[in-house]
Scaffold this active site. Structure first.
Site, PDB file in Angstrom:
ATOM      1  N   GLU A 114      10.988  -9.350 -17.797  1.00 18.91           N
ATOM      2  CA  GLU A 114       9.656  -8.899 -17.368  1.00 18.91           C
ATOM      3  C   GLU A 114       9.130  -7.808 -18.280  1.00 18.91           C
ATOM      4  O   GLU A 114       7.958  -7.780 -18.633  1.00 18.91           O
ATOM      5  CB  GLU A 114       9.735  -8.349 -15.938  1.00 18.91           C
ATOM      6  CG  GLU A 114       9.921  -9.440 -14.924  1.00 18.91           C
ATOM      7  CD  GLU A 114      10.118  -8.877 -13.525  1.00 18.91           C
ATOM      8  OE1 GLU A 114      10.819  -9.524 -12.758  1.00 18.91           O
ATOM      9  OE2 GLU A 114       9.592  -7.794 -13.228  1.00 18.91           O
ATOM     10  N   GLN A 154     -12.524   4.465 -31.842  1.00 15.37           N
ATOM     11  CA  GLN A 154     -13.273   5.578 -32.452  1.00 15.37           C
ATOM     12  C   GLN A 154     -13.994   5.110 -33.724  1.00 15.37           C
ATOM     13  O   GLN A 154     -15.123   5.518 -34.002  1.00 15.37           O
ATOM     14  CB  GLN A 154     -12.297   6.718 -32.764  1.00 15.37           C
ATOM     15  CG  GLN A 154     -12.942   7.973 -33.299  1.00 15.37           C
ATOM     16  CD  GLN A 154     -13.775   8.712 -32.243  1.00 15.37           C
ATOM     17  OE1 GLN A 154     -13.639   8.458 -31.046  1.00 15.37           O
ATOM     18  NE2 GLN A 154     -14.639   9.603 -32.699  1.00 15.37           N
ATOM     19  N   PRO A 173       0.827  -1.215   0.000  1.00 16.21           N
ATOM     20  CA  PRO A 173       0.000   0.000   0.000  1.00 16.21           C
ATOM     21  C   PRO A 173       0.861   1.265   0.000  1.00 16.21           C
ATOM     22  O   PRO A 173       0.528   2.245  -0.642  1.00 16.21           O
ATOM     23  CB  PRO A 173      -0.813  -0.135   1.296  1.00 16.21           C
ATOM     24  CG  PRO A 173      -0.872  -1.608   1.555  1.00 16.21           C
ATOM     25  CD  PRO A 173       0.404  -2.192   1.033  1.00 16.21           C
ATOM     26  N   GLY A 174       1.996   1.235   0.687  1.00 20.85           N
ATOM     27  CA  GLY A 174       2.811   2.454   0.809  1.00 20.85           C
ATOM     28  C   GLY A 174       3.900   2.599  -0.231  1.00 20.85           C
ATOM     29  O   GLY A 174       4.523   3.658  -0.332  1.00 20.85           O
ATOM     30  N   PHE A 213      -2.326  -5.149  -5.037  1.00 19.22           N
ATOM     31  CA  PHE A 213      -2.312  -5.209  -6.515  1.00 19.22           C
ATOM     32  C   PHE A 213      -1.669  -6.498  -7.032  1.00 19.22           C
ATOM     33  O   PHE A 213      -1.063  -6.481  -8.100  1.00 19.22           O
ATOM     34  CB  PHE A 213      -1.524  -4.026  -7.120  1.00 19.22           C
ATOM     35  CG  PHE A 213      -1.968  -2.648  -6.723  1.00 19.22           C
ATOM     36  CD1 PHE A 213      -3.296  -2.351  -6.505  1.00 19.22           C
ATOM     37  CD2 PHE A 213      -1.031  -1.620  -6.613  1.00 19.22           C
ATOM     38  CE1 PHE A 213      -3.700  -1.061  -6.168  1.00 19.22           C
ATOM     39  CE2 PHE A 213      -1.416  -0.326  -6.280  1.00 19.22           C
ATOM     40  CZ  PHE A 213      -2.753  -0.055  -6.053  1.00 19.22           C
ATOM     41  N   GLY A 269       6.726  -1.739 -13.547  1.00 23.50           N
ATOM     42  CA  GLY A 269       7.516  -0.511 -13.579  1.00 23.50           C
ATOM     43  C   GLY A 269       6.770   0.503 -14.422  1.00 23.50           C
ATOM     44  O   GLY A 269       6.478   0.228 -15.595  1.00 23.50           O
TER      45      GLY A 269
END
Ligand code: FAD
Length: 385
Positions: free
Chosen positions: A250, A344, A134-135, A162, A372
């Protein structure tokens, strides 16, 4: 779906063409019929993992002696592209196979590899990597989660958020401080088998802007007692170095994904504008439509060409973090522009959930944030100036 006929990379060997065909057929038969249901249910059923494992679509780059397919990153790239082209942008397998399993393969002891890799390859275990808290997200050296040695065990405390695969994962690599006084030198990777982990709790499956069926979750660790060999490798304080070594791969996983999403977005749009009519003409007949799609196809072609070049370097062990960061940032930014222009051309239907273009639009947004952020990518690139 229209084939954009993008050039095939030189590394696309015969066995990779076969793998592509096999993955395509498997997904069309076993996964695609359930796509909308899983989207509505906002989670994949657990057996999707074992089915993918049985079909040889998990851990393709892990050596056969550990249950994998003995391929390279090219195998991962081919499979991941097929997941995306088939509409499974939210499936956490690329992270499981291309991030979690390689950490264990590259940095684990022989015993750790034998214990975990075959189960990850079969889908008996679902992997996750828990870095963000969270931080703190971008500033990983600042994680608050601790794994403190007590006797011959570690005690893990902290909370993560997350986390992809958070509801299904039963093998979680947790980024924790074994020496909380240090910054990067205090970081270690702890491997948690959740079934025996008292004090481990899964939090909410988070509601999100996109990636509806991805089980992104909070995870909590309260005095979780871990055996000494839960430390990945043999030495404490190596976590940050291990994380840095895996960054190019990654970032390429995200780049491959972004390119495949663009390919699908453009192909779906070409199909749509050839059918839809306005003012007595097909939408494709307006010069604006042709120019928009000509530009989109050009951008996809350039993105794929650069990504394929990076994959070739990665397979040879020559891809540096700066170039991989360019690929991650540029392909995900380009995806955002391309999918917006495609949407669109669908008019109001582009805003409707049953039209895949609207899901691609929503799912694409996070790709500039996770693995990242694109700002962090630019910081990395800027250091090379
Ligand atoms: C759907 C989803 C799935 C995810 N999956 C995982 C997962 O499986 N495992 C995991 O560990 N994490 C996961 N994440 C977390 C993700 O990696 C983080 O959200 C990301 O790293 C950003 O961290 P943050 O959210 O704390 O943002 P912050 O770090 O707070 O950043 C906020 C803003 O500040 C900017 N910023 C920060 N530092 C700088 C700087 N030095 N210079 C310029 N700008 C800066 C950022 O670019 C961003 O725009 C996931 C996130 C989402 C949304």
């Amino acid at each position: 779906m229209t084939d954009l006929n993008l050039p095939r990379p030189a590394w696309m060997s015969e066995d990779l063409v076969l793998l592509e065909d096999q993955a395509q057929k498997f997904l069309a038969a076993e996964f695609v019929p359930h796509l909308d249901r899983w989207h509505e249910e906002k989670i994949y059923p657990r057996d999707v993992w074992t089915k993918a494992g049985q079909a040889g679509l998990l851990c393709a780059m892990i050596p056969e002696e550990y249950g994998g397919a003995g391929g390279s990153f090219a195998h991962e790239a081919v499979i991941n592209r097929e997941y995306s082209l088939a509409g499974f942008d939210t499936f956490g397998a690329p992270l499981h196979s291309g991030i979690v399993a390689p950490y264990i393969w590259r940095f684990g002891t022989e015993e750790q590899k034998k214990r975990w890799l075959p189960k990850l390859a079969s889908g008996e275990m679902v992997g996750a990597i828990a870095m963000s808290e969270p931080g703190t997200g971008s500033d990983l050296q600042n994680v608050r989660t601790t794994a403190v040695k007590k006797g011959n065990r570690y005690v893990l405390n902290g909370s993560k958020t997350f986390i992809t695969n958070g509801q299904h994962a039963n093998l979680i690599i947790v980024v924790a401080k074994t020496d909380p006084k240090e910054r990067s030198k205090g970081v270690s990777l702890m491997v948690v088998e959740t079934e025996d982990a008292q004090g481990f709790r899964r939090g909410r499956k988070l509601k999100k802007l996109g990636m509806d069926s991805a089980d992104t979750s909070e995870l909590f660790f309260e005095d979780v007692s871990l055996p000494a060999d839960a430390l990945l490798g043999t030495e404490e304080g190596q976590g940050f170095v291990q994380l840095m070594k895996e960054l190019p791969q990654e970032r390429m996983i995200v780049a491959v994904h972004a390119v495949a999403m663009m390919e699908r977005a453009v192909a779906l749009t070409i199909d749509y504008v050839k059918q839809r009519a306005a003012f007595g003409k097909k939408i494709i007949e307006f010069q604006n439509t042709q120019f928009e799609l000509a530009e989109c196809k050009t951008e996809v072609t350039i993105a794929k060409s650069f990504t394929d070049q990076c994959i070739e370097k990665l397979i040879k062990g020559e891809l540096d973090t700066v170039t991989a960061s360019m690929a991650k940032y540029w392909t995900t930014d380009t995806l955002a522009r391309v999918v917006d222009r495609c949407l669109q051309l669908f008019g109001g239907y582009g805003f409707m959930d049953e039209y895949p273009i609207s899901r691609i639009y929503r799912d694409a947004r996070v790709m500039r944030i996770y693995a990242g952020t694109n700002e962090i990518m630019k910081l990395v690139i800027a250091r090379s100036l």
